[in-house]
Design an enzyme around this catalytic site. Structure first.
Site, PDB file in Angstrom:
ATOM      1  N   CYS A   1       0.835  -1.199   0.000  1.00  0.00           N
ATOM      2  CA  CYS A   1       0.000   0.000   0.000  1.00  0.00           C
ATOM      3  C   CYS A   1       0.871   1.252   0.000  1.00  0.00           C
ATOM      4  CB  CYS A   1      -0.961   0.010   1.189  1.00  0.00           C
ATOM      5  SG  CYS A   1      -0.173   0.428   2.753  1.00  0.00           S
TER       6      CYS A   1
ATOM      7  N   CYS B   1       3.517   1.662   2.708  1.00  0.00           N
ATOM      8  CA  CYS B   1       4.745   0.875   2.481  1.00  0.00           C
ATOM      9  C   CYS B   1       5.724   1.689   1.643  1.00  0.00           C
ATOM     10  CB  CYS B   1       4.425  -0.428   1.748  1.00  0.00           C
ATOM     11  SG  CYS B   1       3.274  -1.516   2.599  1.00  0.00           S
TER      12      CYS B   1
ATOM     13  N   ASP C   1      11.488  27.568 -31.632  1.00  0.00           N
ATOM     14  CA  ASP C   1      12.645  27.872 -32.462  1.00  0.00           C
ATOM     15  C   ASP C   1      12.253  27.533 -33.908  1.00  0.00           C
ATOM     16  OD1 ASP C   1      15.321  28.419 -33.174  1.00  0.00           O
ATOM     17  OD2 ASP C   1      15.757  26.282 -33.161  1.00  0.00           O
TER      18      ASP C   1
END
Length: 743
Positions: free
Chosen positions: A14, A17, A431
């Site tokens: 989960c 953890c 550019d």
């Protein structure tokens, strides 16, 4: 020296953890950044000095988890197989147990039911659910909590009611409920794992592109060797239908190459001698030999995978709130469960009367006059209804699908924060050379006499100047050998050479005004002189990318203003801008001035995207809120960018904006759902209006819903694009009609 490393973490179940592992990694001396991703079971670490693998291993193991050297797909396959086994074992026992419980509750006499419930619920909880108990135990021993902690407390508490009932204590037994909690938890985790596996399919497909073997050609023949044995400089033979094993340059043969899985381009590309090919592409029609240029971590596919996984492991700002809540979630839920159980126990008569009319219409509610039984019932329901997993998965699952979709489109999102930033973009600064145009001049007009073309070709072949190379390429079919003597490249003027008794000068025109017709369109003129007399000229232009005009239209449809920022002269810039439909232009701009222009637009309060490909764009790419580099550009530009276009034109920018908007929308929806679910469900559980089994099923469904919503990003992207394009076309037609009426 800064280093980056990805680790494969095992044992996480989960969001808590992941948080614990992340905190442990951050404590390592030399680690300046760590991000642990529950969805991919990986950790991404940046260190400011060399840190050994053993140090990482010890840090992760110290909090109860592990690091594996196995491929992530092998780890996930084993994990999914184990969850599947445990799930079916639990269901095989729990379903008959539920039938016996219902018969027992209906008044049927089931011999030894008390013993059957005690033993078989223990099999489900302690055998099928052993991984959950192990996860909870590890968390508790290391003084933290996770999702397994809630299931552990709920299931074991339910089973203990059977134990104390067996020894004569008058309390309602919930052993079967404990088995149902574990079974539903395992079913939910199995579905969740399967969906997560499916959601990360795109990265798995990229992994599958990596060849296992290559056919090396030597003086002694051909040898089939493992891909790890291939080195730079080796010659590799690739048959039709085979994947190209490594990046290289074709030295023999011609073929159609399918690069769709790598670049997102669906049309196969013709490749011949001196053309580059990338490892993982599919050779379709002809046998080719290539000289390997990049292997291992330097290979294009490896870099692509690394960048995709890095982005998937990162966090976006919106996730910080979810992480903060998750930190305190499990202890808070256990506290609320104990508090509500105690409240019910000591105020049972009052609360029972208060909620009696509601619970009477709820078939799943417990109807008992025993305060201890109801207090345990409320505790179980509150513990198992809470879902930190939905909060923990909300962002990473959406990022997995979003960044994978981007990779398939030929976009590498290096910085996950760009997903959130792009929604506020107001300007895209482009550019010109190599971005709006191909950055490669080509001959569009010439009037050179036919007999002179072979001579001019052999002179221009000797120069590395882009205009000379373009002319030589244009004259490629003129192969009559010519002896070029006294070749000289004169700075600012052009090329000088002697062929036989004739002297040639190829370069800058004597009088540019003669070519106003071409220079006004942004073309470059190369004049050819023979023995001092003009014999003709070449007009060259840097071709505008095929998708540039459409890209500008799509950007405007997103409400974004395109701006050209180029170092080229004003004439050329205006000509190109007119072709593609850009109104705001900055020409003859120096590299340091590009960054100032970025700052100018940022001062309006809107976010700015800068798109470029050259070294001169690097500072502006870094200064912009989001920097996008053309993959064929300089390494410095690529390293300075948040997003890289691996192939294709600037229409990909509109793709990444759409993907980012849809992905961020999914993240917001996921978090909203996860918050609302917990805000609504937890009070209902504390009021005794839910059943533990229903609560566990709802908890599992909340995580599954978050994953399904994330997986739907691909469909939402297509719908979003269709909507934007339709809206744009309607606006265009409406605008044309309005203008016509005014006229």
């Amino acid at each position: 020296m800064e280093q980056k490393k990805s680790l494969k973490i095992t044992g996480m179940t989960c969001a808590n953890c992941a948080r614990i592992v992340e905190k442990s990694l951050l404590k390592i001396d030399g680690v300046k950044f760590a991000a642990v991703n529950l969805a991919t079971n990986t950790a991404f670490v940046i260190t400011e000095k060399e840190v050994s693998d053993d140090v990482f291993q010890k840090a992760v193991e110290s909090v109860g988890y592990g690091i594996s050297n196995e491929p992530i797909e092998a780890i996930e396959e084993k994990r999914l197989r184990r969850i599947k086994h445990n799930t079916f074992t639990a269901l095989f026992v729990t379903i008959p147990l539920m039938v016996l419980m219902l018969l027992h509750m209906a008044g049927k006499h089931i011999p030894f039911f008390k013993e059957i419930e005690l033993i078989f619920s223990a099999i489900v909880i302690f055998y099928a659910g052993r991984d959950t108990i192990r996860g909870a135990t590890i968390a508790l021993l290391h003084k933290h909590s996770n999702m397994d902690t809630l299931i552990f407390f709920g299931a074991v508490t339910a089973w203990l009611t059977n134990v104390i009932t067996y020894f004569g204590v008058d309390v309602h037994p919930f052993g079967t409920i404990g088995a149902m909690i574990v079974s539903l938890h395992l079913v939910g985790r199995y579905i969740e794992s399967s969906l997560r596996d499916k959601a990360s399919k795109q990265v798995k497909e990229l992994l599958a592109l990596q060849s296992k073997e290559a056919r090396i050609v030597t003086d002694k023949g051909e040898f089939l060797v493992p891909i790890d044995a291939v080195k730079q400089g080796h010659v590799v033979f690739v048959k039709p239908g085979e994947r190209i094993p490594a990046d290289g340059i074709i030295i023999e043969g011609f073929s159609l190459i399918d690069e769709s899985m790598i670049t997102g381009e669906s049309v196969p590309v013709e490749k011949g001698i001196n053309d580059e090919v990338v490892g993982g592409a599919l050779n379709l029609t002809g046998a080719i030999k290539l000289r390997v240029t990049r292997v291992g971590e330097d290979a294009f596919l490896s870099k692509m995978l690394s960048l995709v996984q890095e982005a998937q492991g990162a966090k976006v700002p919106i996730q910080q709130l979810a992480d903060t809540i998750t930190n305190y979630f499990v202890p808070t839920i256990i506290f609320l469960a104990l508090l509500s159980a105690a409240f019910w126990y000591f105020n049972f008569d009052y609360l029972n009367n208060l909620t009696h009319s509601i619970r009477m219409v709820l078939p799943w509610s417990l109807h008992t006059a025993d305060r201890l039984s109801f207090a345990v019932f409320v505790f179980l329901t509150t513990v198992v209804i809470a879902c930190p997993c939905a909060l923990g998965l909300a962002t990473p699952m959406a990022l997995i699908v979003g960044t994978s979709l981007a990779a398939k489109k030929g976009l590498l999102i290096r910085n996950a924060e760009a997903i959130q930033t792009v929604k506020s973009v107001g300007y895209v600064l482009l550019d010109k050379t190599g971005t709006i145009t191909y950055g490669k001049p080509r001959v569009v007009v010439q009037n050179i006499p036919e007999e002179e073309k072979p001579k001019i070709k052999h002179v221009t072949k000797l120069s590395a100047h882009p205009l000379s190379k373009a002319i030589a390429e244009y004259l490629d079919g003129y192969d009559t050998p010519q002896a070029v003597e006294e070749f000289e490249e004169i700075h600012g003027r052009g090329l000088k050479a002697r062929i036989g008794f004739d002297e040639y000068l190829i370069g800058k025109p004597r009088d540019s005004s003669m070519y106003e017709e071409y220079t006004s369109k942004g073309m470059s003129i190369v004049e050819v002189h023979k023995n001092g007399e003009i014999i003709g000229f070449f007009a060259l232009e840097d071709t505008v990318r095929e998708d540039a005009k459409e890209a500008i239209r799509r950007l405007r449809s997103h409400g974004i203003i395109p701006v050209m920022v180029t170092g080229d002269n004003e004439k050329t810039a205006n000509h190109v801008a007119k072709i593609v439909g850009i109104d705001e232009i900055f020409a003859s701009v120096k590299p340091e001035e590009k960054m100032d222009i970025v700052r100018k637009y940022q001062s309006t309060g809107k976010k700015v995207i800068m798109v470029g490909d050259g070294i001169n764009d690097a500072a502006a790419l870094k200064a912009a809120d989001i920097g996008i580099a053309i993959g064929s550009g300089s390494d410095l530009a690529i390293d300075s960018a948040d997003i890289i276009l691996t192939k294709g034109g600037i229409s990909k920018i509109a793709d990444v904006i759409s993907i980012s908007k849809v992905t961020f929308s999914a993240i917001r929806t996921n978090l909203l759902f996860a918050f609302l679910y917990n805000i609504i469900a937890i009070p209902l559980a504390m009021m005794g209006l839910l059943h533990p089994a229903i609560a566990e099923g709802a908890m599992a469904m909340s995580s599954i819903t978050v994953i399904l919503n994330s997986m739907n990003i691909r469909k939402k992207f297509q719908k979003f694009e269709n909507f934007v394009n339709t809206s744009s076309c309607c606006s265009y037609i409406f605008g044309r009609s309005k203008n016509a009426k005014n006229t």
